[in-house]
Design an enzyme around this catalytic site. Sequence first.
Site, PDB file in Angstrom:
ATOM      1  N   SER A 291      19.966   8.606   5.789  1.00 53.37           N
ATOM      2  CA  SER A 291      21.186   7.985   6.291  1.00 53.37           C
ATOM      3  C   SER A 291      22.227   9.015   6.731  1.00 53.37           C
TER       4      SER A 291
ATOM      5  N   LYS B  53      17.681  -1.641   5.433  1.00 51.33           N
ATOM      6  CA  LYS B  53      17.917  -0.211   5.621  1.00 51.33           C
ATOM      7  C   LYS B  53      17.222   0.287   6.889  1.00 51.33           C
TER       8      LYS B  53
ATOM      9  N   SER C 192      16.913  15.809 -20.086  1.00 49.76           N
ATOM     10  CA  SER C 192      17.470  16.536 -18.951  1.00 49.76           C
ATOM     11  C   SER C 192      17.925  15.573 -17.856  1.00 49.76           C
ATOM     12  N   SER C 193      17.076  14.588 -17.550  1.00 47.56           N
ATOM     13  CA  SER C 193      17.447  13.628 -16.505  1.00 47.56           C
ATOM     14  C   SER C 193      18.681  12.831 -16.887  1.00 47.56           C
TER      15      SER C 193
ATOM     16  N   GLU D 234      11.431   3.878 -11.675  1.00 47.26           N
ATOM     17  CA  GLU D 234      11.163   5.292 -11.418  1.00 47.26           C
ATOM     18  C   GLU D 234      10.749   5.529  -9.963  1.00 47.26           C
TER      19      GLU D 234
ATOM     20  N   TRP E 102      -1.265   9.525 -15.170  1.00 54.19           N
ATOM     21  CA  TRP E 102       0.169   9.818 -15.365  1.00 54.19           C
ATOM     22  C   TRP E 102       0.863   8.661 -16.046  1.00 54.19           C
TER      23      TRP E 102
ATOM     24  N   TYR F 191      11.639   3.932  -7.413  1.00 51.83           N
ATOM     25  CA  TYR F 191      12.817   3.854  -6.561  1.00 51.83           C
ATOM     26  C   TYR F 191      13.760   5.022  -6.814  1.00 51.83           C
TER      27      TYR F 191
ATOM     28  N   HIS G  94       8.498   1.219 -12.633  1.00 50.33           N
ATOM     29  CA  HIS G  94       8.851   0.756 -11.311  1.00 50.33           C
ATOM     30  C   HIS G  94      10.211   1.271 -10.865  1.00 50.33           C
TER      31      HIS G  94
ATOM     32  N   ASP H 256      33.246  21.305  -8.419  1.00 44.65           N
ATOM     33  CA  ASP H 256      31.949  21.552  -9.054  1.00 44.65           C
ATOM     34  C   ASP H 256      31.474  20.233  -9.637  1.00 44.65           C
TER      35      ASP H 256
ATOM     36  N   THR I  91      15.042  -3.525   1.752  1.00 44.25           N
ATOM     37  CA  THR I  91      14.486  -2.309   2.353  1.00 44.25           C
ATOM     38  C   THR I  91      14.454  -2.452   3.869  1.00 44.25           C
TER      39      THR I  91
ATOM     40  N   HIS J 152       4.067  -6.119 -11.445  1.00 42.97           N
ATOM     41  CA  HIS J 152       3.146  -6.120 -10.310  1.00 42.97           C
ATOM     42  C   HIS J 152       2.125  -4.989 -10.437  1.00 42.97           C
ATOM     43  N   HIS J 153       2.332  -4.111 -11.401  1.00 44.25           N
ATOM     44  CA  HIS J 153       1.316  -3.095 -11.666  1.00 44.25           C
ATOM     45  C   HIS J 153       0.262  -3.625 -12.624  1.00 44.25           C
TER      46      HIS J 153
ATOM     47  N   ARG K   3      -9.920   4.341  -8.184  1.00 48.69           N
ATOM     48  CA  ARG K   3      -9.218   5.610  -8.289  1.00 48.69           C
ATOM     49  C   ARG K   3      -9.591   6.296  -9.601  1.00 48.69           C
TER      50      ARG K   3
ATOM     51  N   HIS L 244      -1.629  16.277 -12.014  1.00 44.13           N
ATOM     52  CA  HIS L 244      -1.116  16.209 -10.638  1.00 44.13           C
ATOM     53  C   HIS L 244      -0.020  15.146 -10.546  1.00 44.13           C
TER      54      HIS L 244
HETATM   55  C1  HEA Z   1       5.126  12.376  -6.149  1.00 43.27           C
HETATM   56  C2  HEA Z   1       4.495  12.920  -5.419  1.00 43.27           C
HETATM   57  C3  HEA Z   1       3.084  13.238  -5.045  1.00 43.27           C
HETATM   58  C4  HEA Z   1       2.762  14.132  -4.071  1.00 43.27           C
HETATM   59  C5  HEA Z   1       3.713  14.955  -3.237  1.00 43.27           C
HETATM   60  C6  HEA Z   1       1.334  14.119  -3.993  1.00 43.27           C
HETATM   61  C7  HEA Z   1       0.621  14.919  -3.096  1.00 43.27           C
HETATM   62  C8  HEA Z   1      -0.754  14.862  -2.911  1.00 43.27           C
HETATM   63  N1  HEA Z   1      -1.639  14.074  -3.608  1.00 43.27           N
HETATM   64 FE1  HEA Z   1      -1.173  12.844  -5.133  1.00 43.27          FE
HETATM   65  N2  HEA Z   1      -0.709  11.597  -6.681  1.00 43.27           N
HETATM   66  C9  HEA Z   1       0.547  11.313  -7.152  1.00 43.27           C
HETATM   67  C10 HEA Z   1       1.740  11.779  -6.627  1.00 43.27           C
HETATM   68  C11 HEA Z   1       1.844  12.704  -5.584  1.00 43.27           C
HETATM   69  N3  HEA Z   1       0.793  13.249  -4.908  1.00 43.27           N
HETATM   70  C12 HEA Z   1       0.469  10.423  -8.276  1.00 43.27           C
HETATM   71  C13 HEA Z   1       1.630   9.863  -9.071  1.00 43.27           C
HETATM   72  C14 HEA Z   1      -0.891  10.183  -8.482  1.00 43.27           C
HETATM   73  C15 HEA Z   1      -1.526   9.283  -9.535  1.00 43.27           C
HETATM   74  C16 HEA Z   1      -2.040  10.084 -10.665  1.00 43.27           C
HETATM   75  C17 HEA Z   1      -2.831   9.240 -11.599  1.00 43.27           C
HETATM   76  O1  HEA Z   1      -3.749   8.529 -11.162  1.00 43.27           O
HETATM   77  O2  HEA Z   1      -2.517   9.252 -12.784  1.00 43.27           O
HETATM   78  C18 HEA Z   1      -1.607  10.927  -7.456  1.00 43.27           C
HETATM   79  C19 HEA Z   1      -3.001  10.914  -7.311  1.00 43.27           C
HETATM   80  C20 HEA Z   1      -3.674  11.514  -6.261  1.00 43.27           C
HETATM   81  C21 HEA Z   1      -5.054  11.315  -5.976  1.00 43.27           C
HETATM   82  C22 HEA Z   1      -5.988  10.367  -6.717  1.00 43.27           C
HETATM   83  C23 HEA Z   1      -6.659  11.064  -7.818  1.00 43.27           C
HETATM   84  C24 HEA Z   1      -7.546  10.155  -8.566  1.00 43.27           C
HETATM   85  O3  HEA Z   1      -7.364   8.940  -8.555  1.00 43.27           O
HETATM   86  O4  HEA Z   1      -8.457  10.693  -9.204  1.00 43.27           O
HETATM   87  C25 HEA Z   1      -5.366  12.111  -4.905  1.00 43.27           C
HETATM   88  C26 HEA Z   1      -6.689  12.191  -4.288  1.00 43.27           C
HETATM   89  O5  HEA Z   1      -6.864  12.564  -3.213  1.00 43.27           O
HETATM   90  C27 HEA Z   1      -4.152  12.793  -4.526  1.00 43.27           C
HETATM   91  C28 HEA Z   1      -4.053  13.696  -3.478  1.00 43.27           C
HETATM   92  C29 HEA Z   1      -2.863  14.299  -3.091  1.00 43.27           C
HETATM   93  C30 HEA Z   1      -2.789  15.286  -2.033  1.00 43.27           C
HETATM   94  C31 HEA Z   1      -3.928  15.796  -1.231  1.00 43.27           C
HETATM   95  C32 HEA Z   1      -1.451  15.630  -1.935  1.00 43.27           C
HETATM   96  C33 HEA Z   1      -0.859  16.622  -0.971  1.00 43.27           C
HETATM   97  O6  HEA Z   1       0.180  16.008  -0.271  1.00 43.27           O
HETATM   98  C34 HEA Z   1      -0.394  17.848  -1.668  1.00 43.27           C
HETATM   99  C35 HEA Z   1       0.055  18.857  -0.674  1.00 43.27           C
HETATM  100  C36 HEA Z   1       0.684  20.085  -1.267  1.00 43.27           C
HETATM  101  C37 HEA Z   1       0.059  21.238  -1.457  1.00 43.27           C
HETATM  102  C38 HEA Z   1      -1.376  21.382  -1.154  1.00 43.27           C
HETATM  103  C39 HEA Z   1       0.786  22.400  -2.023  1.00 43.27           C
HETATM  104  C40 HEA Z   1       0.912  23.511  -1.021  1.00 43.27           C
HETATM  105  C41 HEA Z   1       1.113  24.807  -1.677  1.00 43.27           C
HETATM  106  C42 HEA Z   1       0.134  25.651  -1.982  1.00 43.27           C
HETATM  107  C43 HEA Z   1      -1.281  25.383  -1.635  1.00 43.27           C
HETATM  108  C44 HEA Z   1       0.436  26.876  -2.725  1.00 43.27           C
HETATM  109  C45 HEA Z   1       0.512  28.042  -1.859  1.00 43.27           C
HETATM  110  C46 HEA Z   1       1.132  29.120  -2.601  1.00 43.27           C
HETATM  111  C47 HEA Z   1       1.840  30.116  -2.086  1.00 43.27           C
HETATM  112  C48 HEA Z   1       2.076  30.287  -0.641  1.00 43.27           C
HETATM  113  C49 HEA Z   1       2.428  31.101  -2.989  1.00 43.27           C
HETATM  114  N4  HEA Z   1      -3.147  12.424  -5.363  1.00 43.27           N
HETATM  115  C1  HEA Z   2       8.602   6.122  -3.629  1.00 43.33           C
HETATM  116  C2  HEA Z   2       7.871   5.383  -4.281  1.00 43.33           C
HETATM  117  C3  HEA Z   2       7.501   3.952  -4.020  1.00 43.33           C
HETATM  118  C4  HEA Z   2       8.103   3.003  -3.216  1.00 43.33           C
HETATM  119  C5  HEA Z   2       9.352   3.114  -2.394  1.00 43.33           C
HETATM  120  C6  HEA Z   2       7.298   1.822  -3.345  1.00 43.33           C
HETATM  121  C7  HEA Z   2       7.599   0.628  -2.693  1.00 43.33           C
HETATM  122  C8  HEA Z   2       6.922  -0.556  -2.911  1.00 43.33           C
HETATM  123  N1  HEA Z   2       5.801  -0.720  -3.683  1.00 43.33           N
HETATM  124 FE1  HEA Z   2       4.792   0.742  -4.663  1.00 43.33          FE
HETATM  125  N2  HEA Z   2       3.959   2.128  -5.877  1.00 43.33           N
HETATM  126  C9  HEA Z   2       4.373   3.421  -6.048  1.00 43.33           C
HETATM  127  C10 HEA Z   2       5.462   4.007  -5.453  1.00 43.33           C
HETATM  128  C11 HEA Z   2       6.333   3.344  -4.603  1.00 43.33           C
HETATM  129  N3  HEA Z   2       6.225   2.053  -4.179  1.00 43.33           N
HETATM  130  C12 HEA Z   2       3.500   4.117  -6.941  1.00 43.33           C
HETATM  131  C13 HEA Z   2       3.629   5.572  -7.390  1.00 43.33           C
HETATM  132  C14 HEA Z   2       2.524   3.213  -7.326  1.00 43.33           C
HETATM  133  C15 HEA Z   2       1.311   3.430  -8.207  1.00 43.33           C
HETATM  134  C16 HEA Z   2       1.564   3.735  -9.608  1.00 43.33           C
HETATM  135  C17 HEA Z   2       0.265   3.965 -10.336  1.00 43.33           C
HETATM  136  O1  HEA Z   2      -0.419   2.984 -10.617  1.00 43.33           O
HETATM  137  O2  HEA Z   2      -0.079   5.138 -10.567  1.00 43.33           O
HETATM  138  C18 HEA Z   2       2.864   1.966  -6.655  1.00 43.33           C
HETATM  139  C19 HEA Z   2       2.128   0.803  -6.818  1.00 43.33           C
HETATM  140  C20 HEA Z   2       2.525  -0.417  -6.318  1.00 43.33           C
HETATM  141  C21 HEA Z   2       1.935  -1.662  -6.709  1.00 43.33           C
HETATM  142  C22 HEA Z   2       0.817  -1.856  -7.727  1.00 43.33           C
HETATM  143  C23 HEA Z   2      -0.481  -1.712  -7.076  1.00 43.33           C
HETATM  144  C24 HEA Z   2      -1.585  -1.723  -8.061  1.00 43.33           C
HETATM  145  O3  HEA Z   2      -1.635  -0.863  -8.936  1.00 43.33           O
HETATM  146  O4  HEA Z   2      -2.406  -2.616  -7.924  1.00 43.33           O
HETATM  147  C25 HEA Z   2       2.591  -2.642  -5.996  1.00 43.33           C
HETATM  148  C26 HEA Z   2       2.299  -4.082  -6.113  1.00 43.33           C
HETATM  149  O5  HEA Z   2       3.072  -4.899  -5.869  1.00 43.33           O
HETATM  150  C27 HEA Z   2       3.593  -2.001  -5.187  1.00 43.33           C
HETATM  151  C28 HEA Z   2       4.462  -2.644  -4.323  1.00 43.33           C
HETATM  152  C29 HEA Z   2       5.500  -2.035  -3.641  1.00 43.33           C
HETATM  153  C30 HEA Z   2       6.431  -2.749  -2.780  1.00 43.33           C
HETATM  154  C31 HEA Z   2       6.405  -4.210  -2.436  1.00 43.33           C
HETATM  155  C32 HEA Z   2       7.332  -1.810  -2.340  1.00 43.33           C
HETATM  156  C33 HEA Z   2       8.530  -2.087  -1.461  1.00 43.33           C
HETATM  157  O6  HEA Z   2       9.670  -1.453  -1.938  1.00 43.33           O
HETATM  158  C34 HEA Z   2       8.297  -1.695  -0.025  1.00 43.33           C
HETATM  159  C35 HEA Z   2       9.351  -2.253   0.867  1.00 43.33           C
HETATM  160  C36 HEA Z   2       9.277  -1.760   2.279  1.00 43.33           C
HETATM  161  C37 HEA Z   2       8.828  -2.445   3.347  1.00 43.33           C
HETATM  162  C38 HEA Z   2       8.272  -3.816   3.225  1.00 43.33           C
HETATM  163  C39 HEA Z   2       8.808  -1.842   4.716  1.00 43.33           C
HETATM  164  C40 HEA Z   2      10.079  -1.913   5.485  1.00 43.33           C
HETATM  165  C41 HEA Z   2      10.573  -3.272   5.722  1.00 43.33           C
HETATM  166  C42 HEA Z   2      10.718  -3.851   6.944  1.00 43.33           C
HETATM  167  C43 HEA Z   2      10.407  -3.145   8.212  1.00 43.33           C
HETATM  168  C44 HEA Z   2      11.298  -5.211   6.974  1.00 43.33           C
HETATM  169  C45 HEA Z   2      10.447  -6.277   7.486  1.00 43.33           C
HETATM  170  C46 HEA Z   2       9.282  -6.531   6.629  1.00 43.33           C
HETATM  171  C47 HEA Z   2       8.881  -7.710   6.164  1.00 43.33           C
HETATM  172  C48 HEA Z   2       9.660  -8.947   6.292  1.00 43.33           C
HETATM  173  C49 HEA Z   2       7.539  -7.799   5.517  1.00 43.33           C
HETATM  174  N4  HEA Z   2       3.526  -0.648  -5.402  1.00 43.33           N
HETATM  175 CU   LIG Z   3       6.104  -0.840  -8.768  1.00 44.07          CU
END
Ligand code: HEA
Ligand code: HEA
Ligand SMILES: [Cu+2]
Lengths: 548, 362, 294
Positions: free
Chosen positions: A281, A344, A182-183, A268, A155, A270, A266, A119, A341, A315-316, A463, A90
């Site tokens: 925007s 923005k 590809s990326s 990634e 993942w 962003y 990390h 293009d 952030t 921080h992870h 988790r 997933h």
């Molecule tokens: C980047 C994007 C992304 C998105 C969009 C989502 C979407 C969702 N995720 Fe995501 N999730 C991750 C990224 C994302 N996740 C990542 C990175 C992890 C960590 C993995 C890890 O631990 O290694 C994670 C882990 C994670 C967990 C934790 C699992 C665990 O720790 O064991 C859970 C649990 O509830 C969860 C739930 C969901 C749900 C309910 C949605 C929903 O928003 C999904 C909604 C979408 C649908 C349901 C699809 C709809 C379409 C159909 C149903 C098909 C229909 C077909 C036709 C009509 C032909 N996700």
């Molecule tokens: C789109 C993806 C995305 C984005 C944008 C962010 C944004 C941020 N993330 Fe997140 N993060 C993930 C995707 C993302 N993260 C994923 C996938 C994981 C889990 C990976 C895994 O373990 O599987 C993760 C996990 C993760 C961790 C590790 C947690 C853990 O495993 O224990 C941490 C810890 O620092 C963190 C921090 C942050 C912070 C500080 C931001 C900041 O960029 C947020 C900044 C934004 C704001 C703060 C709000 C707006 C600001 C204001 C309104 C201004 C005023 C505010 C103040 C002065 C406070 N993230």
């Molecule tokens: Cu991070």
Amino acid sequence: MSAVLPPHGVHGGHAGDHAHDDHHDHHAPTGWRRWVFATNHKDIGTLYLLFSFTMLMIGGILALCIRAELFKPGLQFFNPELFNQFTTMHGLIMVFGAIMPAFVGFANWMIPLQIGASDMAFARMNNFSFWLMIPAAIMLVSSFFMPGGAPAAGWTLYAPLTLQMGPSMDAGIFAMHILGASSIMGSINIIVTILNMRAPGMTLMKMPMFCWTWLITAYLLIAVMPVLAGAITMTLTDRHFGTAFFNPAGGGDPIMYQHIFWFFGHPEVYIMILPAFGIISQIVPAFARKRLFGYASMVYATASIAILSFIVWAHHMFATGMPVTGQLFFMYATMLIAVPTGVKIFNWLATMWRGSMTFEVPMLWAVGFIFVFTMGGFTGLICAMAPIDIQIQDTYYVVAHFHYVLVAGSLYALFAGVYYWGPKWTGVMYSELRGKIHFWGSLIFFNITFFPMHFLGLAGMPRRYADYPMQFTDFNQIASIGAFGFGFMQVYFFLFVVVPMMRGKGQPAPQKPWEAAEGLEWEVPSPAPFHTFEEPPKLDASATRIVA
Amino acid sequence: VNDLKGGPGVNQINLPEPVTTIARDQMWLHNFMLIVCLVIFVAVFGVMFYSIFKHRKSKGAVSANFHESVAVEIAWTVVPFLIVIGMALPATKVVVAMKDTTNADLTIKATGYQWKWGYDYIKGEGEGIGFLATLDTEQREASNSGNPQPVDNYLLKVDNPLVVPVDKKVRIITTANDVIHAWMVPAFGVKQDAIPGFVRDTWFKAEKVGDYYGQCAELCGKEHAYMPIHVKVVSAEDYAKWVDGKKKEMAAKADDPSKVWEQAALVARGEKVYAANCAVCHKPDGKGAGPIKALDASALVLSDNHLEQIQVLLNGRMDKGMPAWKQLSDTDIAAVITYTKNSWSNKTGQTVQPAEIVAARK
Amino acid sequence: MSAAATPGKAPYYFVPGPSRHPVMAAIGLFFVILGAGQWINGHGWGMYSLLGGLAFWAFVLQAWFRDAIGESEGGLYSDRIDVSFRWSMGWFIFSEVMFFAAFFGALYWARVFSVPSLGSLENSLLWPDFKAIWPSTAAGFTAAPGGTVEAFSTMGPWPIPTINTALLLTSGITLTIAHHALIAGNRGKTIAWMWITVLLGATFLGFQAYEYHHAYSELNLKLSSGIFGSTFYMLTGFHGFHVCVGALMLLFITIRLMKGHFTADRHFGFEGAAWYWHFVDVVWLGLYVVVYWM
Ligand code: HEA
Ligand code: HEA
Ligand SMILES: [Cu+2]
Ligand code: CUA
């Protein structure tokens, strides 16, 4: 399918036909060749979008399997091994298959249109980038059917658990190599297109924000995808060729994997949000009928986020046991990201302020994005506080955090973009009512799904758990119900918004459906003709209009 | 189901009730962050929704045309920066305190195994004690059944809880045998990855007698959800008593690996070892399930060559999902092998003596 | 599409028409990864899939490049396209730098953090006999605390790596001479110096092959010699692979020169290959210092 773009040359009467010429209809690509051998950025963009939507469905179905299993304590449907495979796949599919390619699809469609280029810079390589994703996706998805099942190490693919996986792990690694290639090619294409193919007068600081955010994203990509490739290559050689990168008995270190991975990981995250910022925007000014506030600071903020993203990776890893200085450094650096952030967010607010707003579906998604993403940002900040993170690391709190930023962030922005530019792509308007249903349904179900996960995490539910103590039952049930609702809304979106638009059913879209939208994409007819800007357009001083 | 004291509460929505200073500080920090973020959130979105309601076209709003203001932009860069510093300061203090593992009264090594915890008391009162803590087998079975009976400590009950004295600084050294695990007890505010080949440490000083629970917090394979942590905090006297009892028990249980056993005795002992360790995967009837190999009628088990099976137990067959069991005693391994060779339809009549394991370990 | 603009004048920006190459190349790579994943797990047929896929892929690539070269020689590439190639090559090389960074990073981490901490007082709980000396080579207390690594000797900078350094540096110079000759319009001289450059590269590879052979047969230094062997072979191995690719690029450029391609003022193909070669050179200098000397 063919209505996504009109057959080459058969475009409806477009007034003020200054933007393009197509006297070359004689070798118009048709049928399957048009798609498979495509060199046209719009066709390739469409391919990317369709691919990514397919992967969203697969990833979503896996998510629903996860939520079904977690509906109540005990193992009802899947054994824990399979559950881990679902979680891992997933995550991988959503990140690498759904979100990233979707943004690349947007880039393909919009960047040439927005900067007045004919293009992408390397049209064949562009197609190669797309087609490389197919073998990779096949390898990834089919790994479920390999002996031992799909990779089940999360993942993040932490060593040494990956060293215990079956053959599917190798398939996964090679698939990621290909996706990385590809990326990288895609990013180089985008960088070169933006740097070299802007129409005269389109200076960098007049460029639409979407192009800016993608330019910076592309730099992030070429900087970190190779690092990921390096990390998983080490995993591969540790698995098969006797190296000891992650094996302490040979002098290596499992934590080294995490450092290399998160140096990629990390930035990634962003990579998955900066283009989303770009889309927002574009949309907010269009519906506030007011120019984007603080364009320059928007650009600098994006760049700051990108630069900072390279120095926060650990921080992870707060729970791995870093020295105090390490924890403090990474805590401070991470918290700093809140500042750009915030800039923005504030700029978007200031754009809305004293505007003249209407709330068509794209704007709804954009406002929804700002609101819900900020919640995710705040929980990110809470994660960034090392002492608190010790409590919530690897719990559902983190799961809640990243779905708030990824689903309510990246995915919402993608939906916003589809409604905003969809008419330009397909030539038909979506139904406003259906769009609103999709938006409100998704917003509500999204929060039902993921809000309770904060509580679960704070209460200590780890988790990647196939089963959990009884006390966590209620919130899990709410989350599961929400997840099915959210999935249902996406099915609705597909059947009632996407399919009609693809089949050309609906009101014909005017050249510029949004009163105050700015940009060259609105200077060409809807649907955008096959060829646009073969000769660079002449732009006015703001670089948003073509002067005849 | 009721709240579990020292473990999760029903529908608990914040961090658990703290029983160490660190956990209390974390709780404070978290509440502090919640408030600050909430204030910012309300302020920011107050403005946004005000604008959304007032400045809409349907209300006749006409758009202004400002789109820049250096002063405002500087302000909203500097103010968040200051806020962030304000957040970082108290956090810094806690980080420093959290990391200070010096001057511990008691040092315990916690080793993560797939999928159980091993505890060795290495320094302080109780030095020399060592045991394994495994999830209660019935609970594991209940999980498989898909319909577990509601019990408060579901998935949190272990056979041998870790026992520590109250009000003493306990340093936990973590390491692992196979893959990364994480040792966490939320009520203590402790979570520390256990990394194979390396040692890391953390500490806590529990202020209240009682039972405290946690679970493995790093994905470690299929049984990741089934390796809980149970810490019993007891008074100084009770602790001394426990140490005494444990030492006696260990002395009584200590086996001489050169002892030659009767087959029946080994089988009887092996049955217990099997039930505690192997039955989860290979099933009580030895038939295995899915990818898990059956032991009943397995060629490897029936073979006259004992060494192969011994090697599998000592080193695991990770490619097939079988972990290594070298942490079991020689006698236990000999017993469980003998048991598999003489149970179900397996009737080899063979006996494997502890001495063979000793030899194979070399 | 608009390939044929005004005769004799390149279109503003040439965009190639539909092409079968990309999808074919992707299919080739599918068989490559399929085969690699299977072969590595002991399925013999994987090898055929891997090699067949590679061959097919190489075949497609050459057809693709032939098309591109034809377009270039046919005058379809405007100056703007030339600039595109420059940007793209530059940033591609940057991505390669980041790939190497991962492995240099691994070496750094191993030497500065993981090995010392494996040998630290704390860790003596787990590895009581291990002394952290880099690159400790004796069995028992080596860079491999598990005692699983046989004794080995390290590869010093003398003589082969130093010779190789000289070879690569020289090849950088000969390549520059060739470039100047090309700009001066002296094709014969260009071709001669190009051949010398290619030969220097090939010699480098020959020496490296010899060095590996020597390491395996006499020093007992293997890929499996703990973290030292891992980083040594992966860094030098990937570098060697890049030398190979770079030398092939130069070879093809030389052949194209012999066919009369490139002009004194337009020869980005040449320059791109040269940039790549210099990059390979610089990586080697990094290796020479941190792998062989330090
Ligand atoms: C980047 C994007 C992304 C998105 C969009 C989502 C979407 C969702 N995720 Fe995501 N999730 C991750 C990224 C994302 N996740 C990542 C990175 C992890 C960590 C993995 C890890 O631990 O290694 C994670 C882990 C994670 C967990 C934790 C699992 C665990 O720790 O064991 C859970 C649990 O509830 C969860 C739930 C969901 C749900 C309910 C949605 C929903 O928003 C999904 C909604 C979408 C649908 C349901 C699809 C709809 C379409 C159909 C149903 C098909 C229909 C077909 C036709 C009509 C032909 N996700
Ligand atoms: C789109 C993806 C995305 C984005 C944008 C962010 C944004 C941020 N993330 Fe997140 N993060 C993930 C995707 C993302 N993260 C994923 C996938 C994981 C889990 C990976 C895994 O373990 O599987 C993760 C996990 C993760 C961790 C590790 C947690 C853990 O495993 O224990 C941490 C810890 O620092 C963190 C921090 C942050 C912070 C500080 C931001 C900041 O960029 C947020 C900044 C934004 C704001 C703060 C709000 C707006 C600001 C204001 C309104 C201004 C005023 C505010 C103040 C002065 C406070 N993230
Ligand atoms: Cu991070
Ligand atoms: Cu041990 Cu998870």
